[in-house]
Design an enzyme around this catalytic site. Structure first.
Site, PDB file in Angstrom:
ATOM      1  N   ALA A  78      18.531 -24.201   1.753  1.00 52.34           N
ATOM      2  CA  ALA A  78      19.552 -24.754   2.647  1.00 52.34           C
ATOM      3  C   ALA A  78      20.939 -24.210   2.294  1.00 52.34           C
ATOM      4  O   ALA A  78      21.753 -23.909   3.164  1.00 52.34           O
ATOM      5  CB  ALA A  78      19.546 -26.272   2.570  1.00 52.34           C
ATOM      6  N   ASP A 112      21.172 -20.676   3.466  1.00 50.24           N
ATOM      7  CA  ASP A 112      21.383 -20.651   4.919  1.00 50.24           C
ATOM      8  C   ASP A 112      22.840 -20.941   5.264  1.00 50.24           C
ATOM      9  O   ASP A 112      23.402 -20.355   6.178  1.00 50.24           O
ATOM     10  CB  ASP A 112      20.492 -21.687   5.618  1.00 50.24           C
ATOM     11  N   GLU A 122       0.516   4.455 -12.040  1.00 47.09           N
ATOM     12  CA  GLU A 122       1.057   3.478 -11.085  1.00 47.09           C
ATOM     13  C   GLU A 122      -0.040   3.013 -10.159  1.00 47.09           C
ATOM     14  O   GLU A 122      -1.116   3.591 -10.120  1.00 47.09           O
ATOM     15  CB  GLU A 122       2.137   4.148 -10.222  1.00 47.09           C
ATOM     16  N   LYS A 126      -1.513   2.617  -6.334  1.00 40.12           N
ATOM     17  CA  LYS A 126      -1.370   3.309  -5.056  1.00 40.12           C
ATOM     18  C   LYS A 126      -1.280   2.226  -3.988  1.00 40.12           C
ATOM     19  O   LYS A 126      -2.282   1.610  -3.618  1.00 40.12           O
ATOM     20  CB  LYS A 126      -2.544   4.244  -4.794  1.00 40.12           C
ATOM     21  N   ARG A 186       7.753   9.122   6.807  1.00 39.13           N
ATOM     22  CA  ARG A 186       7.358  10.421   6.293  1.00 39.13           C
ATOM     23  C   ARG A 186       7.136  11.424   7.424  1.00 39.13           C
ATOM     24  O   ARG A 186       7.460  12.600   7.279  1.00 39.13           O
ATOM     25  CB  ARG A 186       6.079  10.232   5.474  1.00 39.13           C
ATOM     26  N   GLU A 210       6.963   2.770  -0.941  1.00 42.55           N
ATOM     27  CA  GLU A 210       6.024   2.268   0.050  1.00 42.55           C
ATOM     28  C   GLU A 210       6.489   0.917   0.591  1.00 42.55           C
ATOM     29  O   GLU A 210       6.807   0.010  -0.185  1.00 42.55           O
ATOM     30  CB  GLU A 210       4.656   2.097  -0.619  1.00 42.55           C
ATOM     31  N   CYS A 218     -33.066 -32.019   9.064  1.00 39.95           N
ATOM     32  CA  CYS A 218     -33.006 -30.584   9.365  1.00 39.95           C
ATOM     33  C   CYS A 218     -33.332 -29.776   8.099  1.00 39.95           C
ATOM     34  O   CYS A 218     -32.620 -29.871   7.098  1.00 39.95           O
ATOM     35  CB  CYS A 218     -31.607 -30.236   9.867  1.00 39.95           C
TER      36      CYS A 218
HETATM   37  S1  IVH Z   1       3.767   9.646  -5.115  1.00 43.04           S
HETATM   38  C1  IVH Z   1       4.766  13.898  -4.653  1.00 43.04           C
HETATM   39  N1  IVH Z   1       3.124   7.199  -5.815  1.00 43.04           N
HETATM   40  O1  IVH Z   1       0.251   7.656  -1.056  1.00 43.04           O
HETATM   41  C2  IVH Z   1       4.076  12.599  -4.724  1.00 43.04           C
HETATM   42  N2  IVH Z   1       2.603   7.873  -3.594  1.00 43.04           N
HETATM   43  O2  IVH Z   1      -0.302  10.946  -0.351  1.00 43.04           O
HETATM   44  C3  IVH Z   1       4.461  11.731  -3.626  1.00 43.04           C
HETATM   45  N3  IVH Z   1       1.549   6.118  -2.230  1.00 43.04           N
HETATM   46  O3  IVH Z   1       1.508   8.032   1.780  1.00 43.04           O
HETATM   47  C4  IVH Z   1       3.794  10.432  -3.554  1.00 43.04           C
HETATM   48  N4  IVH Z   1       1.560   4.572  -3.787  1.00 43.04           N
HETATM   49  O4  IVH Z   1       3.226   6.713   0.421  1.00 43.04           O
HETATM   50  C5  IVH Z   1       3.105   8.121  -4.826  1.00 43.04           C
HETATM   51  N5  IVH Z   1       2.652   5.074  -6.603  1.00 43.04           N
HETATM   52  C6  IVH Z   1       2.628   5.980  -5.605  1.00 43.04           C
HETATM   53  C7  IVH Z   1       2.102   5.677  -4.324  1.00 43.04           C
HETATM   54  C8  IVH Z   1       2.101   6.666  -3.340  1.00 43.04           C
HETATM   55  C9  IVH Z   1       1.250   4.853  -2.526  1.00 43.04           C
HETATM   56  C10 IVH Z   1       1.282   6.740  -0.917  1.00 43.04           C
HETATM   57  C11 IVH Z   1       2.413   7.533  -0.350  1.00 43.04           C
HETATM   58  C12 IVH Z   1       1.723   8.556   0.519  1.00 43.04           C
HETATM   59  C13 IVH Z   1       0.424   8.732  -0.160  1.00 43.04           C
HETATM   60  C14 IVH Z   1       0.435  10.010  -0.957  1.00 43.04           C
END
Ligand code: IVH
Length: 685
Positions: free
Chosen positions: A36, A39, A119, A121, A142, A178, A442
């Site tokens: 609140a 806001d 990391e 993905k 992209r 992302e 049943c």
């Molecule tokens: S690095 C040069 N790190 O995966 C490297 N990409 O083909 C560039 N993605 O659509 C990407 N998690 O958006 C990287 N920890 C991560 C990622 C990641 C997801 C996606 C990225 C792209 C695809 C890479």
């Protein structure tokens, strides 16, 4: 407004204040002020900007609610191309080993132990954020890697993306990462849409991609998105650190969201270890991922390794088995559950998803089936995540064949009768499910009731599984749970003669049955399979009433004195014990030797945490189950959601909305260390 503050100063102060709270709330997940109050600050800023348009700017937090509707997105040429990463198709450890071997070879030092940044993905949409002198000036998709689309307006509506970088005035700093939708936000959004009869999203990924490419930013703003950075684009006037992990650390300090689920490891073993560790917790993550990414950590080595066509040689994605797949619905069956609930189940063209072959997927109930408009012949998306039962998440309407089935109508399909026992089916006012009215007449319900009775968390009779119960019910050896303990019905010879049995397993089963007789009141109540009485409620009831006789004698008003027992649960309980048939089965069970220590409840009062309610949230270093078990041993109750009745919230890493709720309700929050301390002290007494 303070006495000598000018409008411009007040606007600047409000913007800074609001962005600070955005960061606290959306990035750190630890709000400092109630919603609140936030806001109120926001409205004050909106008003001032409306009265003084000369001070309106694009980097004001008020821009986060969405600007004007676009006709199309403007193309943006990326200063540095946005590359993709090679995907290691071999999902076994071999993928990681091959990558590491290749890197060492290409660095010209086959014996080196290379350091990698690992990391997640993220499963969303890649975005380039361009900051000039610390201010977000442009966001682009992209596209084909060379040219993307300008989605700045929509990206500004993502609250965790900073409009200003903290302590960074670099001429140009492009942050890449992302955009995604968390599972919680996805569920919530769909719930809201459903409530208003509006279309829902198929999965978080489509939700994220669809919102970013939405031409009306106000619509995009309604969809809750998040962001994680994973790299850089063009950089000018900023001294790069030496490693990729240090780059992400630096971005984190600037207020850019960076996932904590990353690690710097050495060599191939480190990669394999990370892959395994993340796989184990994939389902508990608050968002979807489709794999992990390994990157050579040293930026100098990265430069040395370079690229092949559009993929860097220094990074690879190591995927997990997909949790969603497309397949075709061959038929829709209707299954009868333990309490007579009728569940439509899609019979599928078998597909490999989430690590196994799936040929059945739940459609939940009639409304869900109609809402998704699943018909025989449709191509659907099937999801199987972790141990959760596979479900149909949506239909690919553009692939519907001309001869697809009719819209789903459960009553019509069954001709109004239970498919197993032929009893009438009903759907009560306000209920989501159709039910068979046959009760324990049943066979389908009888089978489910028996399986539930014997299940691990109930009377725990090992060996009394699906196939066996099926045979025993079909041959009328078992009609009620009491028959399990009837020596005239289940004897060694009869059991040994059954399909797939034999003397040894028959004896094991009889031993397990004998062993199960000594139980607890809570397990016994749970085993009865009373509608709406799950394991936790059964424990509460046992603790509160102490004896079965007390529970059976309680009226609805007394039942509702038990925490978390409302009118519906109370009604289910009284209705259950009102049935002469149920009372008779209980009598027989006791007569045949099923027993427990009564008054467990009274002993519970003496435990150190009796009467104290905990809620667990976030990730702890021990499993949830273990934490729950230890607390319950001390007499505490562990609830699933935070309410005024909660005494403590234990917040592990990445705690989310429950923590926010606790702060809002002023409930004591324990961090892991404090929690462990408390456990230690209580367990010592
Ligand atoms: S690095 C040069 N790190 O995966 C490297 N990409 O083909 C560039 N993605 O659509 C990407 N998690 O958006 C990287 N920890 C991560 C990622 C990641 C997801 C996606 C990225 C792209 C695809 C890479």
């Amino acid at each position: 407004m303070a006495m000598h503050e000018t409008v411009a100063q007040r606007i600047a102060a409000l913007r800074a204040e609001i962005e600070k709270h955005n960061y606290q709330y959306y990035v750190l997940d630890t709000p400092l002020i109630p919603d609140a109050e936030y806001d109120r600050l926001f409205r004050e800023l909106q008003q001032l900007e409306a009265q003084h348009p000369e001070f309106a700017t694009h980097d004001s937090p008020t821009c986060r609610v969405g600007g004007k509707i676009l006709d199309a997105f403007t193309p943006v040429r990326h200063a540095v191309p946005m590359l993709s990463i090679r995907t290691e198709t071999d999902i076994s450890d071999a993928g990681a080993l091959a990558f590491d071997a290749r890197v060492r070879r290409e660095l010209g030092d086959p014996d080196a132990v290379v350091e990698y940044a690992c990391e997640l993905k993220f499963d969303g949409l890649a975005i380039n954020l361009r900051y000039e002198r610390g201010v977000l000036v442009q966001a682009a998709t992209r596209g084909d890697g060379e040219t993307g689309e300008d989605v700045t307006q929509n990206v500004r509506t993502i609250h965790c993306i900073p409009l200003h970088l903290r302590g960074c005035k670099a001429d140009i700093l492009e942050v890449r990462g992302e955009v995604y939708m968390s599972r919680r936000d996805f569920e919530r959004y769909n719930e809201k849409q459903r409530a208003q009869g509006l279309p829902t999203l198929v999965n978080p990924r489509n939700g994220a991609a669809g919102s970013i490419r939405q031409l009306d930013p106000a619509l995009a703003a309604r969809r809750p998105l998040s962001f994680f950075a994973y790299g850089l684009g063009e950089v000018r006037g900023w001294a790069l650190p030496e490693t990729h992990s240090a780059v992400l650390d630096a971005l984190g300090k600037m207020g850019v969201p960076v996932s904590d689920e990353r690690a710097v490891v050495r060599g191939a073993e480190g990669l394999v270890e990370f892959h395994r560790r993340v796989a184990a917790k994939r389902d508990q993550l608050p968002f979807d991922i489709d794999g992990v990414v390994y990157k050579v950590n040293s930026l100098a080595f990265q430069a040395q390794l370079g690229f092949v066509t559009r993929e860097p040689r220094w990074a690879v994605a190591h995927k997990y088995p997909a949790e969603e797949q497309m397949t075709v619905v061959r038929d829709i069956d209707i299954q009868v559950g333990r309490t007579g609930k009728l569940t439509p189940v899609a019979k599928l063209e078998p597909v490999f998803v989430g690590g196994t072959t799936v040929s059945n997927a739940t459609l939940h109930n009639e409304d869900e089936t109609r809402r998704k408009d699943v018909r025989i012949g449709d191509t659907v998306i099937v999801r199987r995540a972790g141990d959760v039962i596979p479900e149909v998440v949506g239909v690919m309407l553009d692939r519907r064949p001309a001869n697809a089935g009719e819209p789903f109508d459960l009553f019509k399909r069954l001709g109004g009768k239970c498919p197993v026992c032929g009893s009438a089916i009903v759907r009560e006012e306000g209920e989501a499910d159709w039910r068979c009215t046959g009760g324990l007449f049943c066979p389908a319900q009888r089978k489910r009731a028996l399986l539930h009775f014997a299940s691990r968390r109930a009377l725990d009779i090992e060996g009394l599984g699906d196939k066996l119960v099926e045979q025993l019910v079909d041959t009328h050896l078992l009609d009620t749970p009491a028959d399990i303990y009837d020596k005239r019905k289940l004897d060694l010879q009869t059991l040994a003669d059954l399909d797939r049995m034999g003397e040894k397993s028959a004896q094991n089963l009889l031993d397990a049955i004998e062993h199960s007789k000594q139980t607890t009141l809570a397990r016994f109540i749970y085993a009865l399979g009373i509608s709406n009485v799950g394991e936790t409620t059964a424990k509460d009831l046992a603790r509160h009433f102490g004896t079965l006789a007390n529970l059976m004698a309680a009226d609805e008003a007394r039942l509702q004195q038990v925490p978390d027992v409302g009118p519906i649960v109370a009604q289910s309980i009284t209705a259950f014990f009102a049935e002469a048939h149920n009372r008779e089965v209980i009598e027989q069970l006791r007569a045949r030797g099923v027993k427990w220590a009564e008054h467990e409840g009274e002993r519970a009062e003496a435990l150190p945490l009796s009467g104290i309610t905990f809620v667990l949230t976030g990730t702890l270093s021990m499993s949830r189950d273990e934490a729950k078990e230890r607390l319950e041993k001390l007499g505490a109750k562990v609830a699933g959601s935070v309410s005024k009745k909660t005494h403590y919230v234990v917040a592990g890493a990445e705690a989310g909305s429950k923590l926010a709720k606790a702060l809002e309700l002023n409930i004591t929050v324990l961090d892991e260390q404090q929690f462990l301390q408390m456990l230690k002290e209580c367990e010592a007494t």
